[in-house]
Design a protein around this motif. Structure first.
Motif, PDB file in Angstrom:
ATOM      1  N   ASP A 239     -15.746 -15.863 -32.436  1.00  0.00           N
ATOM      2  CA  ASP A 239     -15.376 -14.448 -32.526  1.00  0.00           C
ATOM      3  C   ASP A 239     -16.609 -13.565 -32.372  1.00  0.00           C
ATOM      4  O   ASP A 239     -16.561 -12.507 -31.734  1.00  0.00           O
ATOM      5  CB  ASP A 239     -14.678 -14.167 -33.860  1.00  0.00           C
ATOM      6  N   ASP A 240     -17.737 -14.002 -32.974  1.00  0.00           N
ATOM      7  CA  ASP A 240     -18.987 -13.238 -32.845  1.00  0.00           C
ATOM      8  C   ASP A 240     -19.467 -13.240 -31.394  1.00  0.00           C
ATOM      9  O   ASP A 240     -19.945 -12.213 -30.889  1.00  0.00           O
ATOM     10  CB  ASP A 240     -20.057 -13.842 -33.753  1.00  0.00           C
ATOM     11  N   LYS A 241     -19.337 -14.391 -30.733  1.00  0.00           N
ATOM     12  CA  LYS A 241     -19.744 -14.467 -29.324  1.00  0.00           C
ATOM     13  C   LYS A 241     -18.867 -13.556 -28.468  1.00  0.00           C
ATOM     14  O   LYS A 241     -19.338 -12.925 -27.519  1.00  0.00           O
ATOM     15  CB  LYS A 241     -19.663 -15.910 -28.830  1.00  0.00           C
ATOM     16  N   GLN A 242     -17.575 -13.504 -28.784  1.00  0.00           N
ATOM     17  CA  GLN A 242     -16.683 -12.614 -28.038  1.00  0.00           C
ATOM     18  C   GLN A 242     -17.080 -11.161 -28.252  1.00  0.00           C
ATOM     19  O   GLN A 242     -17.035 -10.346 -27.325  1.00  0.00           O
ATOM     20  CB  GLN A 242     -15.229 -12.831 -28.476  1.00  0.00           C
ATOM     21  N   MET A 243     -17.483 -10.840 -29.476  1.00  0.00           N
ATOM     22  CA  MET A 243     -17.902  -9.475 -29.778  1.00  0.00           C
ATOM     23  C   MET A 243     -19.126  -9.108 -28.938  1.00  0.00           C
ATOM     24  O   MET A 243     -19.225  -7.990 -28.412  1.00  0.00           O
ATOM     25  CB  MET A 243     -18.211  -9.344 -31.266  1.00  0.00           C
ATOM     26  N   VAL A 244     -20.057 -10.046 -28.825  1.00  0.00           N
ATOM     27  CA  VAL A 244     -21.247  -9.814 -27.996  1.00  0.00           C
ATOM     28  C   VAL A 244     -20.848  -9.606 -26.545  1.00  0.00           C
ATOM     29  O   VAL A 244     -21.354  -8.705 -25.865  1.00  0.00           O
ATOM     30  CB  VAL A 244     -22.223 -11.008 -28.121  1.00  0.00           C
ATOM     31  N   LEU A 245     -19.918 -10.431 -26.056  1.00  0.00           N
ATOM     32  CA  LEU A 245     -19.466 -10.327 -24.675  1.00  0.00           C
ATOM     33  C   LEU A 245     -18.774  -8.985 -24.422  1.00  0.00           C
ATOM     34  O   LEU A 245     -19.089  -8.282 -23.448  1.00  0.00           O
ATOM     35  CB  LEU A 245     -18.516 -11.481 -24.361  1.00  0.00           C
TER      36      LEU A 245
END
Length: 400
Positions: A239-245
């Motif tokens: 979820d954090d990686k998606q937020m960065v993306l």
């Protein structure tokens, strides 16, 4: 010119036998006069009809007629068949040349590139990293689900095993201590001792089974808890990686100032020309294949006539399966569209989520977009076929 030569040859055949078939000869003249040049499907059909009528006139075929029929076959082989093959080759070459239209569009696109290229590359990298994370999350979900199934199975075994303990964990009633007829004290005690020992052994056995099942269930529960903890931890990371993306794409959207309308218009126009040429090529290909079959049937009929009247041989000419595998147009593929600097989908929209996250594992879909520029009404995306995220008209998108 070539077709005119074949037509004159067949007219000569017709005029050579007018004494007993003036009506047929008249039909031959009418048919052949309408099939000069260039050769057409209807013209070839008329030639075929002429030959079939010749075959039904009942005359024996003399040597001169045979030689004339051979000339018909030779004209087809040396002139008309190469013309059909050349048509396919020319069509393929024309389609290949159309790819230059797309190359001009790509040259135009190159001139539109600016500093946003580095951000676009970040999106590609972050997207791949996020997908890899969701794939790992998916594997952990599968492991957790499998563990849960094994736990449920073990728990059912535990319940069943422990229920049997309740059934045998009973103190005998007073009625079971009554003497049997003719039984003395020693026999009574020996019988009851054996009965009690058997009951005790069964009770201890069932308690052991219940204990083992309970321990197995506890082990599965501990394992499943660990797997669930690992899965939820991985999900948080993803979820954090998606937020960065999503955040990076929001920044990219802000920095995008180059309009891709000219590029898209160029691609659309090139595609329209390409599609038109493809449609024409398909028509030409079908016509060439049909003409090739007609030519082979005419050759077959001439050989059958030269060999003497034979209805079976003539019928075989019509029903014969003729291969046209060598008459395939080489349909050139359209070059892939470049990464355009105009974002086609609004971040957070259904189109955006499908384009960016539609290829994720079905059991670990992306979360709703929560970045600053995302539409607030977005919900978790379901897995759908991915489509381009950047620019391009609907027509061009079909060939990315």
């Amino acid at each position: 010119r070539l077709f005119f030569k074949v037509t004159l040859l067949l007219l000569g055949l017709a005029f050579g036998h007018e004494t007993d078939g003036d009506d047929v000869v008249s039909q031959i003249k009418v048919a052949l006069l309408g099939t000069m040049s260039p050769p057409t499907k209807d013209g070839l059909r008329k030639l075929e009809d002429v030959l079939l009528k010749l075959s039904k006139r009942g005359h024996s075929i003399d040597q001169a007629t045979k030689e004339a029929l051979d000339e018909v076959s030779k004209a087809i082989e040396t002139d008309l068949e190469p013309e059909v093959v050349k048509k396919i080759e020319t069509t393929s070459a024309q389609l290949l040349g159309l790819s230059e239209l797309f190359l001009k569009c790509e040259a135009q696109m190159d001139s539109m590139m600016n500093s946003s290229m580095s951000s676009q590359q970040e999106v590609v990298t972050y997207r791949a990293d996020h997908k890899l994370c969701r794939t790992q999350e998916s594997e952990e979900v599968v492991e957790y689900d499998a563990c849960q199934r094994m736990y449920n199975s073990a728990y059912n075994v535990q319940v069943s095993s422990c229920q049997t303990v309740d059934a045998v964990n009973q103190i005998p009633s007073a009625l079971e201590c009554l003497l049997q007829p003719g039984e003395d004290a020693e026999a009574f005690y020996l019988r009851k001792l054996a009965s009690f020992e058997a009951s005790l052994e069964k009770l201890l056995e069932k308690k052991a089974e219940c204990g083992n099942a309970t321990m197995t269930t506890s082990l599965f529960k501990a394992s499943c808890d660990t797997k669930h903890s690992s899965y939820t931890s991985t999900k948080t990371i993803c979820d954090d990686k998606q937020m960065v993306l999503d955040t990076t794409i929001c920044k990219l959207k802000v920095h995008m100032s180059t309009d891709c309308e000219q590029y898209e218009a160029c691609r659309d126009q090139a595609f329209k020309s390409f599609a038109l040429a493809n449609a024409s090529a398909e028509f030409d290909e079908e016509a060439a294949k049909e003409m090739w079959k007609q030519l082979q049937q005419i050759k077959c009929i001439t050989k059958a006539i030269a060999a003497g009247p034979n209805e079976d041989a003539l019928a075989a000419c019509v029903t014969e399966q003729i291969s046209v595998a060598h008459l395939e147009v080489n349909y050139t593929s359209i070059p892939p569209i470049s990464l355009c600097q105009s974002m086609a989908e609004e971040p957070g929209s259904e189109e955006y989520m499908a384009a960016l996250y539609g290829d994720l594992p079905a059991n670990t879909p992306a979360e709703a977009c929560k970045a600053s520029c995302c539409l607030k009404a977005t919900t978790t995306v379901t897995t759908t076929p991915a489509r381009p995220m950047f620019g391009g008209s609907s027509m061009a998108n079909q060939f990315r």
